[in-house]
Design an enzyme around this catalytic site. Structure first.
Site, PDB file in Angstrom:
ATOM      1  N   HIS A 404       0.818  -1.211   0.000  1.00 41.91           N
ATOM      2  CA  HIS A 404       0.000   0.000   0.000  1.00 41.91           C
ATOM      3  C   HIS A 404       0.857   1.269   0.000  1.00 41.91           C
ATOM      4  CE1 HIS A 404      -3.795   1.830  -0.059  1.00 41.91           C
ATOM      5  NE2 HIS A 404      -4.440   1.021   0.764  1.00 41.91           N
ATOM      6  N   ASP A 408      -1.993   2.047  -4.792  1.00 48.50           N
ATOM      7  CA  ASP A 408      -3.273   2.447  -4.217  1.00 48.50           C
ATOM      8  C   ASP A 408      -4.331   1.390  -4.528  1.00 48.50           C
ATOM      9  OD1 ASP A 408      -2.207   4.821  -3.266  1.00 48.50           O
ATOM     10  OD2 ASP A 408      -2.675   5.917  -5.113  1.00 48.50           O
TER      11      ASP A 408
END
Length: 432
Positions: A404, A408
């Site tokens: 992450h 995204d």
């Protein structure tokens, strides 16, 4: 006769130390030149260390599971001639000459206790009282004998008297027999006698060494360093499986049969062209993400020693048959411990699959320092509504994890949707 010391060689790639995972020889063994002495593990792979000379093993440089620095003594041999080292000093616990006037210390406590035990008379333990014989099992069809009060209590407890052993006269069931049946004492004794429900004792300490230690370290590093998130999508692979069957029927003997995996690899290669961020590695120290033009596809492979990830290099330049052949070659090398270091490193994205055991959903751990891993779950037949009608379709989930810090959620979803589109319209895998 002289002594020859074999030191831990420099295996390259900046490796400072290695772990001893297996000794092929033991002290006293006679060996010949080029005989394998030990297996050591680097961060990349297991390496065999051969002997450069003939000789007899004098001592080993460490225990299995220990790490040795490059240049440290690996093994000491006795050889013809002068050798390359002085004789090793005797071990610390080896007796030395006793100096004049030396007074020996008193016997150790354990030795003294042993002497006392040998001298002490043997006292026989008193015999244990004999246990009352267990009541004989009731023959099929025999009506259990019990007083009305016992029968009423058994009814209230939900106990079938047919299965209760009676200890009274003529096998009559008493209140005490009901108590024993409820608490399971009689069942426990009977089960322990035949071993089906016997209590077990003991434990085993299993050292985490070799490849298992490397796997543990790599997984710990990945989970500690990478903030994972997993995205799961269902894929209809009915048409893909039909196409695969046709290709194998037509080209199987000539070009080899292909599984789902090479077709998935092709779909990932094509999707990466639209989403290059997923084909990358993240340098935690320098905070640099490196995107790669070539797709070096790691294939998580289970071996007897543990999980390995051999790498199909330049998957973007291979058709499904070439991918299938390379997967088979690398998997065989990994399972037989013959994979080279460069075949187990350098991947830019990884596929993991448990085949028919793939379950419905998984949460794969990213192969550090990559930023994405695609997990394959098993194919199942499920009812699906198509054009207003219920039909059977072959469905499969892709459970994929992403870093992450780099990827995204929207990018991850779009990437997997692109992979899904190629798999559900498999002709597009062959159209540029």
């Amino acid at each position: 006769m002289g002594q020859h010391v074999i030191k831990m060689p420099d295996l390259g790639e900046g490796i400072a130390e290695v772990e001893v995972v297996a000794w092929r020889v033991q002290p006293g063994d006679a060996i010949v030149e080029d005989q394998i002495l030990a297996d050591v593990m680097t961060d990349k792979a297991t390496v065999e260390i051969p002997s450069p000379v003939h000789g007899t093993v004098v001592s080993l440089g460490g225990k299995v599971g220990e790490s040795l620095a490059v240049g440290a003594e690996l093994i000491r041999l006795e050889v013809e001639g002068a050798g390359n080292a002085k004789a090793a000093p005797p071990p610390a616990d080896e007796p030395a000459e006793v100096p004049h006037g030396f007074v020996p210390e008193p016997p150790r406590v354990a030795e003294a206790a042993a002497s006392v035990a040998e001298a002490a008379p043997v006292v026989a333990a008193p015999p244990r009282p004999a246990r009352a014989p267990a009541p004989a099992p009731r023959a099929a069809g025999d009506k259990p004998l019990a007083a009305p009060a016992v029968r009423k209590r058994a009814w209230d407890l939900g106990i079938e008297l047919q299965y209760v052993a009676g200890s009274g006269p003529a096998g009559r069931i008493t209140h005490a027999d009901l108590d024993a049946h409820v608490t399971g004492h009689r069942q426990g004794r009977a089960a322990a006698a035949d071993g089906r429900y016997a209590e077990l004792e003991g434990e085993e300490a299993v050292p985490v060494i070799g490849l298992r230690r490397k796997i543990a370290e790599k997984m710990q590093l990945a989970k500690r360093q990478i903030p994972h998130f997993t995205y799961v999508e269902e894929v209809d692979v009915t048409e893909l499986e039909a196409l695969r069957s046709q290709l194998n029927a037509r080209y199987g003997e000539e070009r080899g049969k292909i599984t789902l995996l090479p077709l998935l690899m092709r779909a990932i290669v094509l999707a990466i062209r639209k989403f290059p961020d997923v084909n990358a590695r993240y340098d935690d120290q320098a905070n640099i993400v490196t995107r790669y033009q070539p797709v070096h596809m790691g294939i998580a492979t289970q071996t007897d020693a543990g999980l390995m990830v051999p790498v199909v290099r330049h998957a973007e330049a291979r058709d499904p048959w070439a991918c299938a052949a390379e997967i088979a070659r690398l998997a065989d090398a990994a399972r037989h411990g013959k994979a080279a270091r460069d075949e187990l490193s350098g991947s830019t994205i990884t596929i993991t699959s448990l085949g028919a055991l793939g379950g419905i959903v998984s949460t794969p751990v990213i192969n550090h320092p990559e930023v994405a891993i695609v997990g394959v779950n098993r194919i199942v037949d499920r009812p699906v509504i198509r054009n207003g009608s219920m039909v059977a379709r072959k469905l499969m989930n892709l459970s994929s994890s992403f870093d992450h810090r780099v990827i995204d959620g929207m990018v991850a979803a779009e990437f997997i949707q692109a992979v899904r589109a190629y798999l559900e319209a498999p002709a597009t895998l062959f159209v540029e």
